[in-house]
Design an enzyme around this catalytic site. Structure first.
Site, PDB file in Angstrom:
ATOM      1  N   ARG A  86      -6.340  11.047  -1.385  1.00 61.27           N
ATOM      2  CA  ARG A  86      -6.571  12.328  -0.714  1.00 61.27           C
ATOM      3  C   ARG A  86      -7.470  13.185  -1.605  1.00 61.27           C
ATOM      4  O   ARG A  86      -7.382  13.109  -2.847  1.00 61.27           O
ATOM      5  CB  ARG A  86      -5.258  13.075  -0.476  1.00 61.27           C
ATOM      6  CG  ARG A  86      -4.458  12.539   0.690  1.00 61.27           C
ATOM      7  CD  ARG A  86      -5.095  12.919   2.045  1.00 61.27           C
ATOM      8  NE  ARG A  86      -4.292  12.494   3.178  1.00 61.27           N
ATOM      9  CZ  ARG A  86      -4.478  11.355   3.863  1.00 61.27           C
ATOM     10  NH1 ARG A  86      -5.436  10.513   3.540  1.00 61.27           N
ATOM     11  NH2 ARG A  86      -3.713  11.073   4.907  1.00 61.27           N
ATOM     12  N   HIS A 121     -14.362   9.915   4.910  1.00 60.74           N
ATOM     13  CA  HIS A 121     -12.949   9.635   5.231  1.00 60.74           C
ATOM     14  C   HIS A 121     -12.839   8.520   6.286  1.00 60.74           C
ATOM     15  O   HIS A 121     -12.281   8.724   7.368  1.00 60.74           O
ATOM     16  CB  HIS A 121     -12.233  10.913   5.704  1.00 60.74           C
ATOM     17  CG  HIS A 121     -10.732  10.815   5.556  1.00 60.74           C
ATOM     18  ND1 HIS A 121      -9.933  11.889   5.262  1.00 60.74           N
ATOM     19  CD2 HIS A 121      -9.875   9.753   5.678  1.00 60.74           C
ATOM     20  CE1 HIS A 121      -8.668  11.497   5.214  1.00 60.74           C
ATOM     21  NE2 HIS A 121      -8.612  10.207   5.464  1.00 60.74           N
TER      22      HIS A 121
HETATM   23  P1  NAP Z   1       2.896   4.101  -0.003  1.00 58.34           P
HETATM   24  O1  NAP Z   1       3.202   2.725   0.465  1.00 58.34           O
HETATM   25  O2  NAP Z   1       3.891   5.174   0.147  1.00 58.34           O
HETATM   26  O3  NAP Z   1       2.471   3.990  -1.556  1.00 58.34           O
HETATM   27  C1  NAP Z   1       2.312   5.101  -2.377  1.00 58.34           C
HETATM   28  C2  NAP Z   1       2.256   4.634  -3.825  1.00 58.34           C
HETATM   29  O4  NAP Z   1       2.016   5.774  -4.677  1.00 58.34           O
HETATM   30  C3  NAP Z   1       3.569   4.001  -4.302  1.00 58.34           C
HETATM   31  O5  NAP Z   1       3.301   2.906  -5.132  1.00 58.34           O
HETATM   32  C4  NAP Z   1       4.220   5.136  -5.112  1.00 58.34           C
HETATM   33  O6  NAP Z   1       5.095   4.684  -6.133  1.00 58.34           O
HETATM   34  C5  NAP Z   1       2.989   5.773  -5.724  1.00 58.34           C
HETATM   35  N1  NAP Z   1       3.267   7.149  -6.150  1.00 58.34           N
HETATM   36  C6  NAP Z   1       3.587   8.219  -5.372  1.00 58.34           C
HETATM   37  N2  NAP Z   1       3.791   9.319  -6.134  1.00 58.34           N
HETATM   38  C7  NAP Z   1       3.588   8.934  -7.416  1.00 58.34           C
HETATM   39  C8  NAP Z   1       3.662   9.596  -8.667  1.00 58.34           C
HETATM   40  N3  NAP Z   1       3.994  10.892  -8.757  1.00 58.34           N
HETATM   41  N4  NAP Z   1       3.420   8.884  -9.787  1.00 58.34           N
HETATM   42  C9  NAP Z   1       3.099   7.569  -9.716  1.00 58.34           C
HETATM   43  N5  NAP Z   1       3.016   6.869  -8.565  1.00 58.34           N
HETATM   44  C10 NAP Z   1       3.250   7.553  -7.418  1.00 58.34           C
HETATM   45  O7  NAP Z   1       1.563   4.642   0.710  1.00 58.34           O
HETATM   46  P2  NAP Z   1       0.332   3.803   1.276  1.00 58.34           P
HETATM   47  O8  NAP Z   1       0.601   3.396   2.670  1.00 58.34           O
HETATM   48  O9  NAP Z   1      -0.046   2.766   0.297  1.00 58.34           O
HETATM   49  O10 NAP Z   1      -0.774   4.970   1.353  1.00 58.34           O
HETATM   50  C11 NAP Z   1      -1.153   5.673   0.198  1.00 58.34           C
HETATM   51  C12 NAP Z   1      -2.052   6.841   0.549  1.00 58.34           C
HETATM   52  O11 NAP Z   1      -3.361   6.376   0.897  1.00 58.34           O
HETATM   53  C13 NAP Z   1      -1.646   7.657   1.771  1.00 58.34           C
HETATM   54  O12 NAP Z   1      -0.608   8.570   1.467  1.00 58.34           O
HETATM   55  C14 NAP Z   1      -2.933   8.375   2.113  1.00 58.34           C
HETATM   56  O13 NAP Z   1      -3.017   9.583   1.385  1.00 58.34           O
HETATM   57  C15 NAP Z   1      -4.010   7.417   1.623  1.00 58.34           C
HETATM   58  N6  NAP Z   1      -4.774   6.811   2.742  1.00 58.34           N
HETATM   59  C16 NAP Z   1      -6.085   7.077   2.854  1.00 58.34           C
HETATM   60  C17 NAP Z   1      -6.810   6.501   3.861  1.00 58.34           C
HETATM   61  C18 NAP Z   1      -8.277   6.729   3.986  1.00 58.34           C
HETATM   62  O14 NAP Z   1      -8.859   6.340   5.001  1.00 58.34           O
HETATM   63  N7  NAP Z   1      -8.917   7.314   3.008  1.00 58.34           N
HETATM   64  C19 NAP Z   1      -6.189   5.639   4.774  1.00 58.34           C
HETATM   65  C20 NAP Z   1      -4.845   5.384   4.630  1.00 58.34           C
HETATM   66  C21 NAP Z   1      -4.136   5.978   3.605  1.00 58.34           C
HETATM   67  P3  NAP Z   1       6.435   3.846  -5.744  1.00 58.34           P
HETATM   68  O15 NAP Z   1       5.948   2.508  -5.230  1.00 58.34           O
HETATM   69  O16 NAP Z   1       7.136   3.710  -7.039  1.00 58.34           O
HETATM   70  O17 NAP Z   1       7.149   4.642  -4.697  1.00 58.34           O
HETATM   71  C1  GLV Z   2      -5.930   8.296   6.560  1.00 62.71           C
HETATM   72  O1  GLV Z   2      -6.390   9.043   5.764  1.00 62.71           O
HETATM   73  C2  GLV Z   2      -4.564   7.923   6.565  1.00 62.71           C
HETATM   74  O2  GLV Z   2      -3.726   8.614   5.972  1.00 62.71           O
HETATM   75  O3  GLV Z   2      -4.247   6.887   7.196  1.00 62.71           O
END
Ligand code: NAP
Ligand code: GLV
Length: 312
Positions: free
Chosen positions: A227, A275
């Protein structure tokens, strides 16, 4: 069962309706602003950036689905219904597309494609020496969740050494796991390409600032597909200008759309994407949501539920 959709604008409604019909014909899918819908009749919503006051008016709601993997666009709304399950978008396609983006971004940095693209724009034949290949660039992924873990595996397929940083330890073959604030300095000191795939929370916003960037080896690069608020943009520009950070690929920004006057647009070491890193197609997202609704109706556990303790 009434499902309101706000994702992709009203023009996307017929497509959503067709995919939901295929996934579960019991769902009556309407657009967010449909004037014939009584708020109390709505059972589910699939939404991106709901406006204040809307969700709390839906008194019969059973769950809220985020049309993306991140949920910060919902949890920042004052009246989001905290007593209901909030479900993050998941599914194979979301994971695959993010993996593709991260692989592309790391290769773009590795081959200095920004410099080559600038030269092409000026019809200039650039004699450009490639300094490293994948095995010589250590990729460090901040956030080893659904997306980070899959990106790690795809990068390993190209022989990048990969490590990751998360809140809890991970056991991914060949991926060194660093944990929490105490693991951060060692993780940074051994990372050549830093990839951010964190959720936006009070702990992670502003994390990638000048102090953190200074802990990376000289010449390191950054990919941010988490983000925008994770990165302090002025600090990143300063680190790029000194050459300490050699390049950045950025998909997300503090302000979106990125304002025309933002210096990141034209920075010679920055590649900007609007994005677009990972948004699964509507068929896959409809199938995922319909599957979760079926689970909820059957009293079965739901996937990817937001955890208020963790904040993601
Ligand atoms: P997820 O499965 O919830 O994974 C989040 C990861 O971040 C986990 O490994 C978590 O640790 C770690 N984390 C969270 N807070 C932390 C902290 N304070 N210190 C260290 N590690 C931390 O989420 P996801 O599905 O992979 O998605 C991640 C993010 O990608 C989304 O929230 C979104 O912001 C972004 N995203 C962007 C796009 C885009 O198009 N640009 C698309 C989709 C998602 P734990 O495993 O230990 O819980
Ligand atoms: C996109 O940014 C998502 O959170 O899937």
């Amino acid at each position: 069962m009434l499902l309101l959709v706000k994702s992709g604008g009203e023009k996307a409604l017929p497509e959503w309706q067709a995919h939901f019909r295929e996934a579960d014909p019991r769902l009556d899918v309407r657009y967010w602003t449909d004037p014939s819908v009584r708020p109390e009749d709505v059972r589910y919503v699939l939404v991106w950036e709901p406006e204040e006051g809307r969700l709390s008016s839906m008194t019969g709601l059973k769950a809220v689905f985020s049309s993306g993997a991140g949920v910060d666009h919902i949890t920042r709304v004052a009246d989001w219904p905290r007593h209901l399950p909030l479900i993050r978008m998941g599914g194979k396609e979301t994971v695959q597309r993010m993996g593709e983006y991260i692989v592309w971004a790391c290769l773009t940095l590795l081959r200095d494609m920004r410099a080559i693209a600038r030269a092409q724009a000026e019809s200039r034949w650039l004699h450009h020496e490639t300094l490293f290949s994948a095995p010589q660039r250590r990729v460090g992924i901040m956030g080893l969740g659904n997306l980070g873990a899959a990106a790690a595996r795809m990068l390993q397929g190209l022989n990048f050494p990969v490590q990751g940083w998360s809140r809890s330890p991970k056991d991914i073959p060949g991926v060194r796991s660093f944990v929490g604030p105490e693991g951060l300095p060692d993780f940074l000191a051994t990372t050549d390409i830093l990839v951010c795939l964190l959720p936006s929370t009070p702990e992670t916003d502003g994390l990638i600032d000048g102090k953190l960037l200074a802990q990376l080896p000289a010449g390191a690069a950054l990919v941010n597909a988490g983000r925008g608020p994770h990165v302090v943009e002025a600090d990143l520009i300063a680190a790029l200008d000194t050459g300490h950070i050699s390049g950045a690929v950025l998909d997300v920004f503090v302000q979106e759309p990125l304002p025309k006057e933002n210096p990141l647009w034209s920075h010679p070491r920055v590649t900007v994407t609007p994005h677009v890193a990972s948004m699964a197609n509507r068929r896959d997202r409809a199938a995922y949501v319909a599957g979760a609704i079926a689970a909820q109706e059957a009293g079965l556990p739901l996937p990817n539920v937001y955890d208020p303790e963790k904040g993601y």
